[in-house]
Design a protein around this motif. Structure first.
Motif, PDB file in Angstrom:
ATOM      1  N   CYS A 168       0.800  -1.145  -0.059  1.00  0.00           N
ATOM      2  CA  CYS A 168       0.081  -0.091  -0.014  1.00  0.00           C
ATOM      3  C   CYS A 168       1.057   1.350  -0.217  1.00  0.00           C
ATOM      4  CB  CYS A 168      -0.829   0.008   1.194  1.00  0.00           C
ATOM      5  SG  CYS A 168      -1.775   1.277   1.573  1.00  0.00           S
TER       6      CYS A 168
ATOM      7  N   CYS B 225      -0.113   7.785  -0.251  1.00  0.00           N
ATOM      8  CA  CYS B 225       0.296   6.658  -0.747  1.00  0.00           C
ATOM      9  C   CYS B 225      -0.798   6.200  -2.007  1.00  0.00           C
ATOM     10  CB  CYS B 225      -0.016   5.321   0.184  1.00  0.00           C
ATOM     11  SG  CYS B 225      -1.793   5.009   0.697  1.00  0.00           S
ATOM     12  N   GLY B 226      -0.452   4.968  -2.585  1.00  0.00           N
ATOM     13  CA  GLY B 226      -1.125   4.927  -3.916  1.00  0.00           C
ATOM     14  C   GLY B 226      -2.685   4.567  -3.943  1.00  0.00           C
ATOM     15  N   MET B 227      -3.076   4.442  -2.629  1.00  0.00           N
ATOM     16  CA  MET B 227      -4.496   4.029  -2.585  1.00  0.00           C
ATOM     17  C   MET B 227      -4.948   5.186  -1.762  1.00  0.00           C
ATOM     18  SD  MET B 227      -4.400   0.002  -1.838  1.00  0.00           S
ATOM     19  CE  MET B 227      -2.753  -0.065  -1.660  1.00  0.00           C
ATOM     20  N   ASN B 228      -4.592   6.193  -1.387  1.00  0.00           N
ATOM     21  CA  ASN B 228      -4.845   7.325  -0.735  1.00  0.00           C
ATOM     22  C   ASN B 228      -5.419   6.975   0.722  1.00  0.00           C
ATOM     23  OD1 ASN B 228      -5.656  10.064  -0.279  1.00  0.00           O
ATOM     24  ND2 ASN B 228      -7.114  10.228  -1.657  1.00  0.00           N
ATOM     25  N   MET B 229      -4.639   6.142   1.519  1.00  0.00           N
ATOM     26  CA  MET B 229      -4.975   5.744   2.689  1.00  0.00           C
ATOM     27  C   MET B 229      -4.062   6.267   3.674  1.00  0.00           C
ATOM     28  SD  MET B 229      -5.555   1.738   1.615  1.00  0.00           S
ATOM     29  CE  MET B 229      -5.099   1.061   3.224  1.00  0.00           C
ATOM     30  N   TYR B 230      -2.881   6.639   3.336  1.00  0.00           N
ATOM     31  CA  TYR B 230      -2.059   7.213   4.339  1.00  0.00           C
ATOM     32  C   TYR B 230      -1.715   8.655   3.913  1.00  0.00           C
ATOM     33  CZ  TYR B 230      -1.381   2.732   6.376  1.00  0.00           C
ATOM     34  OH  TYR B 230      -1.699   1.353   7.110  1.00  0.00           O
TER      35      TYR B 230
HETATM   36 CU   LIG Z   1      -2.176   2.972   0.515  1.00  0.00          CU
END
Ligand SMILES: [Cu+2]
Length: 119
Positions: free
Chosen positions: A70, A107-112
């Motif tokens: 992630c 991050c790539g999934m816009n989570m952090y």
């Molecule tokens: Cu992520």
């Protein structure tokens, strides 16, 4: 007013006070201004806020030690930056921000999330 209502009232006021204190006492803008920063990427970004001067080259070095895929991608949308962060390999980004403002990254999934503040 019965005793249980008084207790509920006092605890609600206390809870609201706590929520205000919790959110308002956090001042990410208090971070010192730097031209180089080492940002560790592990379960998030640390530090998550980096304050840099406008118009000066600054170097941010991201090091990912978290195998979570992630966090493999680093995206700074406002700067059109998209980089891969290989595990345990520092990635140095040298930037000159020409406008003051907040530049979020994630991050790539816009989570952090983290951000660069240019002042
Ligand atoms: Cu992520």
């Amino acid at each position: 007013m019965s005793l249980d209502k008084i207790i509920i009232l006092i605890s609600s006021v206390g809870l609201i006070g706590f929520i205000y204190w919790f959110f308002l006492s956090r001042r990410p803008d208090d971070s010192p201004m730097v031209t180089t920063a080492a940002i560790s990427v592990s379960g998030g970004y640390s530090p998550s806020v980096t304050k840099v001067p406008v118009g000066q080259p600054v170097t941010l070095t991201f090091t990912r030690t978290d195998p979570n895929p992630c966090l493999e991608e680093l995206i700074i949308p406002d700067l059109k930056i998209k980089k891969d962060l290989p595990l345990n390999t520092p990635l140095a980004l040298t930037l000159t921000l020409t406008r003051p403002g907040v530049y979020p990254f994630h991050c790539g999934m816009n989570m952090y999330h983290g951000k660069i503040i240019a002042v």
